[in-house]
Design an enzyme around this catalytic site. Sequence first.
Site, short mmCIF file in Angstrom:
data_model
loop_
_atom_site.label_atom_id
_atom_site.label_comp_id
_atom_site.label_asym_id
_atom_site.label_seq_id
_atom_site.Cartn_x
_atom_site.Cartn_y
_atom_site.Cartn_z
CD GLU A 162 -2.61 1.28 -0.06
OE1 GLU A 162 -3.29 0.35 -0.49
OE2 GLU A 162 -2.47 2.35 -0.68
CE LYS A 221 4.97 0.95 1.58
NZ LYS A 221 4.22 2.15 1.28
CB CYS A 277 5.90 4.14 6.76
SG CYS A 277 4.24 3.47 6.86
P1 NAD Z 1 -1.97 -0.30 12.67
O1 NAD Z 1 -1.18 -0.60 13.89
O2 NAD Z 1 -2.74 0.98 12.57
O3 NAD Z 1 -3.03 -1.49 12.44
C1 NAD Z 1 -2.71 -2.84 12.52
C2 NAD Z 1 -3.88 -3.57 13.18
O4 NAD Z 1 -3.66 -4.98 13.10
C3 NAD Z 1 -4.05 -3.27 14.67
O5 NAD Z 1 -5.35 -2.72 14.90
C4 NAD Z 1 -3.87 -4.63 15.36
O6 NAD Z 1 -4.71 -4.81 16.47
C5 NAD Z 1 -4.22 -5.58 14.25
N1 NAD Z 1 -3.67 -6.93 14.42
C6 NAD Z 1 -2.40 -7.31 14.71
N2 NAD Z 1 -2.29 -8.64 14.74
C7 NAD Z 1 -3.51 -9.15 14.47
C8 NAD Z 1 -4.03 -10.47 14.35
N3 NAD Z 1 -3.22 -11.53 14.48
N4 NAD Z 1 -5.34 -10.62 14.07
C9 NAD Z 1 -6.14 -9.54 13.92
N5 NAD Z 1 -5.70 -8.27 14.01
C10 NAD Z 1 -4.40 -8.07 14.28
O7 NAD Z 1 -0.96 -0.42 11.45
P2 NAD Z 1 -1.05 0.30 10.01
O8 NAD Z 1 -0.53 1.68 10.11
O9 NAD Z 1 -2.41 0.07 9.44
O10 NAD Z 1 0.02 -0.53 9.20
C11 NAD Z 1 -0.23 -1.86 8.78
C12 NAD Z 1 0.83 -2.26 7.78
O11 NAD Z 1 0.74 -1.45 6.62
C13 NAD Z 1 2.27 -2.12 8.28
O12 NAD Z 1 3.04 -3.17 7.74
C14 NAD Z 1 2.72 -0.81 7.67
O13 NAD Z 1 4.11 -0.75 7.46
C15 NAD Z 1 1.99 -0.80 6.35
N6 NAD Z 1 1.72 0.53 5.80
C16 NAD Z 1 1.31 1.55 6.60
C17 NAD Z 1 1.01 2.80 6.04
C18 NAD Z 1 0.55 3.95 6.89
O14 NAD Z 1 0.49 5.04 6.39
N7 NAD Z 1 0.23 3.76 8.15
C19 NAD Z 1 1.12 2.98 4.66
C20 NAD Z 1 1.53 1.92 3.88
C21 NAD Z 1 1.82 0.69 4.45
C1 UDX Z 2 4.65 7.51 3.75
C2 UDX Z 2 4.70 7.41 2.22
O1 UDX Z 2 4.58 8.71 1.66
C3 UDX Z 2 3.58 6.51 1.73
O2 UDX Z 2 3.67 6.34 0.32
C4 UDX Z 2 3.69 5.16 2.42
O3 UDX Z 2 2.63 4.31 1.99
C5 UDX Z 2 3.66 5.31 3.93
O4 UDX Z 2 4.71 6.22 4.33
P1 UDX Z 2 3.19 8.88 5.49
O5 UDX Z 2 4.28 8.53 6.45
O6 UDX Z 2 1.79 8.61 5.87
O7 UDX Z 2 3.43 8.15 4.10
O8 UDX Z 2 3.28 10.46 5.17
P2 UDX Z 2 4.29 11.33 4.27
O9 UDX Z 2 3.49 12.34 3.56
O10 UDX Z 2 5.18 10.50 3.47
O11 UDX Z 2 5.14 12.10 5.38
C6 UDX Z 2 6.08 11.44 6.20
C7 UDX Z 2 6.82 12.45 7.04
O12 UDX Z 2 7.70 13.23 6.25
C8 UDX Z 2 5.92 13.43 7.77
O13 UDX Z 2 6.41 13.67 9.07
C9 UDX Z 2 6.02 14.67 6.91
O14 UDX Z 2 5.76 15.85 7.62
C10 UDX Z 2 7.48 14.60 6.48
N1 UDX Z 2 7.78 15.34 5.24
C11 UDX Z 2 7.16 15.00 4.09
C12 UDX Z 2 8.71 16.37 5.26
O15 UDX Z 2 9.29 16.68 6.30
N2 UDX Z 2 8.99 17.02 4.08
C13 UDX Z 2 8.40 16.70 2.91
O16 UDX Z 2 8.71 17.34 1.89
C14 UDX Z 2 7.44 15.65 2.91
#
Ligand code: NAD
Ligand code: UDX
Length: 463
Positions: A162, A221, A277
């Site tokens: 994602e 990713k 992330c």
């Molecule tokens: P999060 O902590 O917000 O959510 C994860 C959820 O999974 C939690 O609610 C937890 O309770 C649940 N969980 C864990 N183990 C479980 C199990 N065995 N059964 C059922 N539920 C379970 O995490 P997130 O930010 O959504 O990130 C999830 C993944 O996506 C990570 O690998 C992260 O690196 C990736 N990712 C995150 C972002 C972002 O912007 N947050 C973007 C891209 C990818």
């Molecule tokens: C990031 C990636 O952008 C996204 O593609 C991936 O799926 C998850 O990780 P996110 O962490 O949600 O997303 O936000 P992002 O907009 O990337 O910002 C990350 C951090 O960098 C923030 O603290 C933001 O304030 C900072 N940032 C971003 C800067 O300091 N300068 C910039 O020019 C851009």
Amino acid sequence: MKITKICCIGAGYVGGPTMAVIAQKCPEIQVTVVDLNEERIAAWNDEDINNIPIYEPGLDKVVAEARGRNLFFSTDVEKAIDEAQIIFISVNTPTKTYGKGKGMAADLKYIELCARQIARVAKDNKIVVEKSTLPVRTAEAIKSILDNTGNGVQFQILSNPEFLAEGTAVQDLLNPDRILIGGDTTPEGQKAIQALIEVYSNWVPADKILTTNVWSSELSKLTANAFLAQRISSINAMSELCEKTGADVNEVAKAIGMDSRIGSKFLKASVGFGGSCFQKDILNLVYIAKSYGLNEVADYWEQVIIMNDHQKRRFSNNIVQTLYNTVSDKKITFLGWAFKKDTNDTRESAAIYVADDLINENAKIAVYDPKVSRKKVLADLDYLQTRTASTNADNVLSFDNPYDACKNSHAIAVLTEWDEFIQYDWQKIYDSMQKPAFVFDGRNILNGPALEAIGFVYQGIGS
Ligand code: NAD
Ligand code: UDX
């Protein structure tokens, strides 16, 4: 294969919004998002749409449209696995805090638990999709668990990372730059890829759906996040040089950004990047490189993190130094605690580390963030284990109103780029503060000359 039922394990920042958009765009598919966290699921099901657990612009509308129609949130993980043809795994993959790889490697225990649960429950063939960000070759481990059930069920494992960013998640999901799907080159693998393509084709144009093998997809990713974070550390490195030389980092960023090979996005100097992330994924990349003996590759990427830590520390040091080398018992107001605007997520936010440094210097931190609660601020500080929870609570003051937060304070530090900060009545804020009144703009969002005209001592990043 016509997909009619999807399940997603993990109702977090990725699982929740991603599945809400799939449900909105594919009304004929039943989408069930499951999680072990009962409180989180209850919040997703809250009748008052304002109480859903994640704040993202536009998400409330998407959830309101699909919830109860073909979007369901539940704690019954087994039932959802049993019924679904496609199972997304979207659980957290944090940095390990114990054992081998502590502080660097991704902790895959939640992923493995999911794989074992799927293996136990599944009675018919399933497509298992890695939505979480995972180390390259994780699919191999998942496959080995799934293929050893002995019950004859066939699993296809796809990688579908994602790329959404928080704060713009709904827009990113509706109009993605690309959808990446990695799968096996076997006919069964290709069939599974096709099934997932059909889901996305309900709203994503075909030329934006990219297919590849599983390893390339997994590694793409980590690579994307490393490149994005690297740009921020690069411009932040320049910001320090700008401060020494009289150059202005905003001007430098504009000048280089007009080079179409460089591009203008992601060049905003700041107090340092945060979020769940970037740091986690780069540390994971560094760990993987080291595990293959690629020390130069590991060192190269680790520098992105070192630079980011330096930028955060530099910001807090500068506050102390500018306030006559002591902030003891001074009130320092933080505007913003979230790691970026338009989210209530605070994971790895620069604010946490800057506050921790300043509390070490006995400062009183007054926090105002439009979406972050006191409970979360204190939990973030307690997690660092720098001092007792009661000392943190004594040193952090929380406000629901920015003007009260700024009253009588010695300095304001802007930690998040919330739009509303720009609109404040800065004269009123100035009048209520101790003099000289300092503003440290960690996001370069305020109008420096206008603040100086009011009487503030203003310092941005990189000028
Ligand atoms: P999060 O902590 O917000 O959510 C994860 C959820 O999974 C939690 O609610 C937890 O309770 C649940 N969980 C864990 N183990 C479980 C199990 N065995 N059964 C059922 N539920 C379970 O995490 P997130 O930010 O959504 O990130 C999830 C993944 O996506 C990570 O690998 C992260 O690196 C990736 N990712 C995150 C972002 C972002 O912007 N947050 C973007 C891209 C990818
Ligand atoms: C990031 C990636 O952008 C996204 O593609 C991936 O799926 C998850 O990780 P996110 O962490 O949600 O997303 O936000 P992002 O907009 O990337 O910002 C990350 C951090 O960098 C923030 O603290 C933001 O304030 C900072 N940032 C971003 C800067 O300091 N300068 C910039 O020019 C851009």
